[in-house]
Design a protein around this motif. Structure first.
Motif, PDB file in Angstrom:
ATOM      1  N   LEU A 162     -29.458 -27.395 -46.172  1.00  0.00           N
ATOM      2  CA  LEU A 162     -30.626 -28.080 -45.639  1.00  0.00           C
ATOM      3  C   LEU A 162     -31.184 -27.153 -44.560  1.00  0.00           C
ATOM      4  CD1 LEU A 162     -28.914 -31.564 -45.381  1.00  0.00           C
ATOM      5  CD2 LEU A 162     -30.792 -30.994 -46.967  1.00  0.00           C
ATOM      6  N   GLU A 163     -32.232 -26.429 -44.906  1.00  0.00           N
ATOM      7  CA  GLU A 163     -32.690 -25.302 -44.091  1.00  0.00           C
ATOM      8  C   GLU A 163     -33.944 -25.646 -43.285  1.00  0.00           C
ATOM      9  OE1 GLU A 163     -34.336 -20.699 -44.661  1.00  0.00           O
ATOM     10  OE2 GLU A 163     -33.714 -21.885 -46.403  1.00  0.00           O
ATOM     11  N   ASN A 164     -33.883 -25.332 -42.004  1.00  0.00           N
ATOM     12  CA  ASN A 164     -35.043 -25.455 -41.126  1.00  0.00           C
ATOM     13  C   ASN A 164     -35.600 -24.059 -40.887  1.00  0.00           C
ATOM     14  OD1 ASN A 164     -36.970 -26.142 -39.254  1.00  0.00           O
ATOM     15  ND2 ASN A 164     -35.531 -26.609 -37.615  1.00  0.00           N
ATOM     16  N   LYS A 165     -36.881 -23.854 -41.168  1.00  0.00           N
ATOM     17  CA  LYS A 165     -37.486 -22.540 -41.007  1.00  0.00           C
ATOM     18  C   LYS A 165     -38.167 -22.352 -39.650  1.00  0.00           C
ATOM     19  CE  LYS A 165     -38.082 -21.743 -45.940  1.00  0.00           C
ATOM     20  NZ  LYS A 165     -39.015 -21.367 -47.039  1.00  0.00           N
ATOM     21  N   GLY A 166     -37.979 -23.304 -38.747  1.00  0.00           N
ATOM     22  CA  GLY A 166     -38.516 -23.127 -37.398  1.00  0.00           C
ATOM     23  C   GLY A 166     -39.762 -23.945 -37.157  1.00  0.00           C
ATOM     24  N   PRO A 167     -40.356 -23.802 -35.954  1.00  0.00           N
ATOM     25  CA  PRO A 167     -40.118 -22.749 -34.960  1.00  0.00           C
ATOM     26  C   PRO A 167     -38.841 -22.976 -34.144  1.00  0.00           C
ATOM     27  CG  PRO A 167     -41.699 -24.302 -34.094  1.00  0.00           C
ATOM     28  CD  PRO A 167     -41.407 -24.734 -35.505  1.00  0.00           C
ATOM     29  N   PHE A 168     -38.331 -21.883 -33.577  1.00  0.00           N
ATOM     30  CA  PHE A 168     -37.146 -21.921 -32.738  1.00  0.00           C
ATOM     31  C   PHE A 168     -37.459 -21.333 -31.367  1.00  0.00           C
ATOM     32  CE2 PHE A 168     -35.442 -21.544 -37.104  1.00  0.00           C
ATOM     33  CZ  PHE A 168     -34.675 -22.701 -37.143  1.00  0.00           C
ATOM     34  N   PRO A 169     -36.705 -21.731 -30.339  1.00  0.00           N
ATOM     35  CA  PRO A 169     -36.893 -21.134 -29.015  1.00  0.00           C
ATOM     36  C   PRO A 169     -36.646 -19.619 -29.058  1.00  0.00           C
ATOM     37  CG  PRO A 169     -35.473 -23.060 -28.893  1.00  0.00           C
ATOM     38  CD  PRO A 169     -35.639 -22.737 -30.350  1.00  0.00           C
ATOM     39  N   ASP A 170     -37.272 -18.924 -28.145  1.00  0.00           N
ATOM     40  CA  ASP A 170     -37.195 -17.464 -28.148  1.00  0.00           C
ATOM     41  C   ASP A 170     -35.863 -16.928 -27.639  1.00  0.00           C
ATOM     42  OD1 ASP A 170     -39.866 -17.299 -29.040  1.00  0.00           O
ATOM     43  OD2 ASP A 170     -40.607 -17.499 -26.979  1.00  0.00           O
ATOM     44  N   ASN A 171     -35.177 -17.688 -26.805  1.00  0.00           N
ATOM     45  CA  ASN A 171     -34.105 -17.090 -26.012  1.00  0.00           C
ATOM     46  C   ASN A 171     -32.716 -17.679 -26.264  1.00  0.00           C
ATOM     47  OD1 ASN A 171     -34.832 -19.527 -24.979  1.00  0.00           O
ATOM     48  ND2 ASN A 171     -34.742 -18.926 -22.829  1.00  0.00           N
ATOM     49  N   ILE A 172     -32.513 -18.353 -27.411  1.00  0.00           N
ATOM     50  CA  ILE A 172     -31.169 -18.849 -27.721  1.00  0.00           C
ATOM     51  C   ILE A 172     -30.804 -18.461 -29.145  1.00  0.00           C
ATOM     52  CG2 ILE A 172     -31.323 -20.780 -26.088  1.00  0.00           C
ATOM     53  CD1 ILE A 172     -31.748 -22.646 -28.446  1.00  0.00           C
ATOM     54  N   PRO A 173     -29.498 -18.323 -29.441  1.00  0.00           N
ATOM     55  CA  PRO A 173     -29.076 -17.928 -30.789  1.00  0.00           C
ATOM     56  C   PRO A 173     -29.436 -18.978 -31.838  1.00  0.00           C
ATOM     57  CG  PRO A 173     -27.284 -17.655 -29.198  1.00  0.00           C
ATOM     58  CD  PRO A 173     -28.360 -18.435 -28.507  1.00  0.00           C
ATOM     59  N   ILE A 174     -29.761 -18.501 -33.031  1.00  0.00           N
ATOM     60  CA  ILE A 174     -30.034 -19.372 -34.176  1.00  0.00           C
ATOM     61  C   ILE A 174     -28.854 -19.231 -35.130  1.00  0.00           C
ATOM     62  CG2 ILE A 174     -31.706 -20.011 -35.930  1.00  0.00           C
ATOM     63  CD1 ILE A 174     -32.786 -19.954 -33.023  1.00  0.00           C
ATOM     64  N   VAL A 175     -28.189 -20.335 -35.457  1.00  0.00           N
ATOM     65  CA  VAL A 175     -26.937 -20.276 -36.208  1.00  0.00           C
ATOM     66  C   VAL A 175     -26.926 -21.301 -37.345  1.00  0.00           C
ATOM     67  CG1 VAL A 175     -25.699 -19.552 -34.124  1.00  0.00           C
ATOM     68  CG2 VAL A 175     -25.742 -21.987 -34.761  1.00  0.00           C
ATOM     69  N   LYS A 176     -25.947 -21.156 -38.219  1.00  0.00           N
ATOM     70  CA  LYS A 176     -25.675 -22.163 -39.242  1.00  0.00           C
ATOM     71  C   LYS A 176     -24.684 -23.189 -38.695  1.00  0.00           C
ATOM     72  CE  LYS A 176     -26.409 -19.395 -43.419  1.00  0.00           C
ATOM     73  NZ  LYS A 176     -25.789 -18.867 -44.661  1.00  0.00           N
ATOM     74  N   GLY A 177     -24.811 -24.422 -39.173  1.00  0.00           N
ATOM     75  CA  GLY A 177     -23.888 -25.477 -38.769  1.00  0.00           C
ATOM     76  C   GLY A 177     -23.435 -26.276 -39.967  1.00  0.00           C
ATOM     77  N   ILE A 178     -22.352 -27.026 -39.783  1.00  0.00           N
ATOM     78  CA  ILE A 178     -21.935 -27.995 -40.792  1.00  0.00           C
ATOM     79  C   ILE A 178     -21.763 -29.352 -40.118  1.00  0.00           C
ATOM     80  CG2 ILE A 178     -20.804 -26.312 -42.280  1.00  0.00           C
ATOM     81  CD1 ILE A 178     -18.097 -27.450 -41.229  1.00  0.00           C
ATOM     82  N   THR A 179     -21.867 -30.396 -40.927  1.00  0.00           N
ATOM     83  CA  THR A 179     -21.690 -31.762 -40.462  1.00  0.00           C
ATOM     84  C   THR A 179     -20.505 -32.380 -41.194  1.00  0.00           C
ATOM     85  OG1 THR A 179     -24.051 -31.964 -40.010  1.00  0.00           O
ATOM     86  CG2 THR A 179     -22.819 -34.017 -40.254  1.00  0.00           C
ATOM     87  N   VAL A 180     -19.696 -33.123 -40.465  1.00  0.00           N
ATOM     88  CA  VAL A 180     -18.471 -33.686 -41.040  1.00  0.00           C
ATOM     89  C   VAL A 180     -18.340 -35.163 -40.665  1.00  0.00           C
ATOM     90  CG1 VAL A 180     -17.221 -31.498 -41.090  1.00  0.00           C
ATOM     91  CG2 VAL A 180     -17.140 -32.920 -39.033  1.00  0.00           C
ATOM     92  N   ASN A 181     -17.567 -35.877 -41.467  1.00  0.00           N
ATOM     93  CA  ASN A 181     -17.235 -37.262 -41.165  1.00  0.00           C
ATOM     94  C   ASN A 181     -16.034 -37.361 -40.231  1.00  0.00           C
ATOM     95  OD1 ASN A 181     -18.968 -39.036 -43.086  1.00  0.00           O
ATOM     96  ND2 ASN A 181     -18.220 -37.392 -44.396  1.00  0.00           N
ATOM     97  N   GLU A 182     -15.170 -36.352 -40.299  1.00  0.00           N
ATOM     98  CA  GLU A 182     -13.945 -36.333 -39.512  1.00  0.00           C
ATOM     99  C   GLU A 182     -13.895 -35.046 -38.701  1.00  0.00           C
ATOM    100  OE1 GLU A 182      -9.077 -36.399 -40.267  1.00  0.00           O
ATOM    101  OE2 GLU A 182     -10.452 -35.872 -41.882  1.00  0.00           O
ATOM    102  N   ILE A 183     -13.744 -35.161 -37.386  1.00  0.00           N
ATOM    103  CA  ILE A 183     -13.624 -33.974 -36.549  1.00  0.00           C
ATOM    104  C   ILE A 183     -12.455 -33.139 -37.042  1.00  0.00           C
ATOM    105  CG2 ILE A 183     -13.149 -33.135 -34.216  1.00  0.00           C
ATOM    106  CD1 ILE A 183     -14.515 -35.656 -33.161  1.00  0.00           C
ATOM    107  N   SER A 184     -12.690 -31.859 -37.260  1.00  0.00           N
ATOM    108  CA  SER A 184     -11.695 -31.011 -37.905  1.00  0.00           C
ATOM    109  C   SER A 184     -10.545 -30.666 -36.970  1.00  0.00           C
ATOM    110  CB  SER A 184     -12.349 -29.718 -38.402  1.00  0.00           C
ATOM    111  OG  SER A 184     -13.331 -30.002 -39.371  1.00  0.00           O
ATOM    112  N   THR A 185      -9.340 -30.999 -37.415  1.00  0.00           N
ATOM    113  CA  THR A 185      -8.132 -30.578 -36.706  1.00  0.00           C
ATOM    114  C   THR A 185      -7.140 -29.918 -37.652  1.00  0.00           C
ATOM    115  OG1 THR A 185      -7.141 -32.778 -37.007  1.00  0.00           O
ATOM    116  CG2 THR A 185      -8.339 -32.378 -34.947  1.00  0.00           C
ATOM    117  N   ASP A 186      -7.294 -30.148 -38.958  1.00  0.00           N
ATOM    118  CA  ASP A 186      -6.397 -29.574 -39.946  1.00  0.00           C
ATOM    119  C   ASP A 186      -6.704 -28.087 -40.119  1.00  0.00           C
ATOM    120  OD1 ASP A 186      -4.483 -30.017 -42.368  1.00  0.00           O
ATOM    121  OD2 ASP A 186      -6.211 -28.949 -43.196  1.00  0.00           O
ATOM    122  N   SER A 187      -5.719 -27.241 -39.940  1.00  0.00           N
ATOM    123  CA  SER A 187      -5.945 -25.792 -39.943  1.00  0.00           C
ATOM    124  C   SER A 187      -6.380 -25.282 -41.314  1.00  0.00           C
ATOM    125  CB  SER A 187      -4.677 -25.056 -39.480  1.00  0.00           C
ATOM    126  OG  SER A 187      -3.582 -25.362 -40.329  1.00  0.00           O
TER     127      SER A 187
END
Length: 219
Positions: free
Chosen positions: A116-141
């Motif tokens: 699910l891609e957002n093409k912007g606009p983005f702020p000039d001075n912060i990193p632009i990264v990929k993210g994931i969304t989860v139902n369970e906060i990840s603790t399993d290695s």
């Protein structure tokens, strides 16, 4: 220009409330706030209902997130360009497989190459990264390693993909802003920097909003 600022919990954005209200009063932007609740279902429902009722011109989601990368430690502020629900998956003998790997989630709108891609606009001075969304906060290695290898994502949240899905489906421009509070997989919450991450987010949020909205207005 009607802007909706979304957070999963009120305490993530409360401290910047007065400055954001002042930005709304003196600018060309009418900024309302929306607390969506925690989790994918709550956020999707709440954001979709807001779109149907009020049709904002721009959506901004702000909150904290975990990080998969040592390059983005706690205290880092980022904008998320790509997101998806990562744990709609099955564990088989060969390891984890996502719905897309099994052909159960077509690569069709609003998805693009599985994201699910957002093409912007983005702020000039912060990193632009990929993210994931989860139902369970990840603790399993094992699962954390799979997320890191498969997606190459930096952030993990519980609501980001809900924003991307709802906004893209409705054709409304949006941005997801996150401050890093912890490293993904860190089980000892004493090591989390939740308070510091929220403080940083609220310190930066009014200026970021102004920067993003001015960029959008000038397009």
């Amino acid at each position: 220009m009607n802007v909706c600022l979304i957070a999963s919990t009120s305490f993530e954005i409360n401290a910047s409330g007065e400055k954001i209200a002042d930005l709304s009063r003196r600018g060309k932007f009418r900024i309302s706030t929306l607390v969506s609740g925690v989790g994918i279902m709550a956020a999707t429902h709440c954001i979709t209902r807001e779109i149907e009722r009020n049709r904002p011109d721009f959506l901004v989601q702000a909150g904290v997130a975990g990080s998969f990368s040592d390059q983005y430690p706690p205290g880092t502020l980022v904008a998320v360009s790509h997101d998806l629900v990562a744990d709609t998956c099955v564990k088989e003998s060969i390891g984890y497989r996502h719905l897309t790997d099994m052909g159960l989630q077509p690569d069709a709108f609003p998805y693009r190459n599985g994201w699910l891609e957002n093409k912007g606009p983005f702020p000039d001075n912060i990193p632009i990264v990929k993210g994931i969304t989860v139902n369970e906060i990840s603790t399993d290695s094992e699962k954390t390693a799979w997320f890191r290898e498969k997606y190459g994502a930096v952030t993990e949240s519980m609501e980001g993909a809900a924003l991307h899905f709802a906004a893209l489906s409705a054709g409304i421009p949006f941005i997801q802003l996150r401050t890093i509070s912890n490293m993904v997989g860190e089980r000892d919450k004493e090591n989390w920097q939740l308070k510091e991450a929220i403080t940083l987010l609220n310190h930066q949020l009014p200026n970021l909003l102004e920067n993003i909205l001015q960029q959008w207005n000038s397009r």
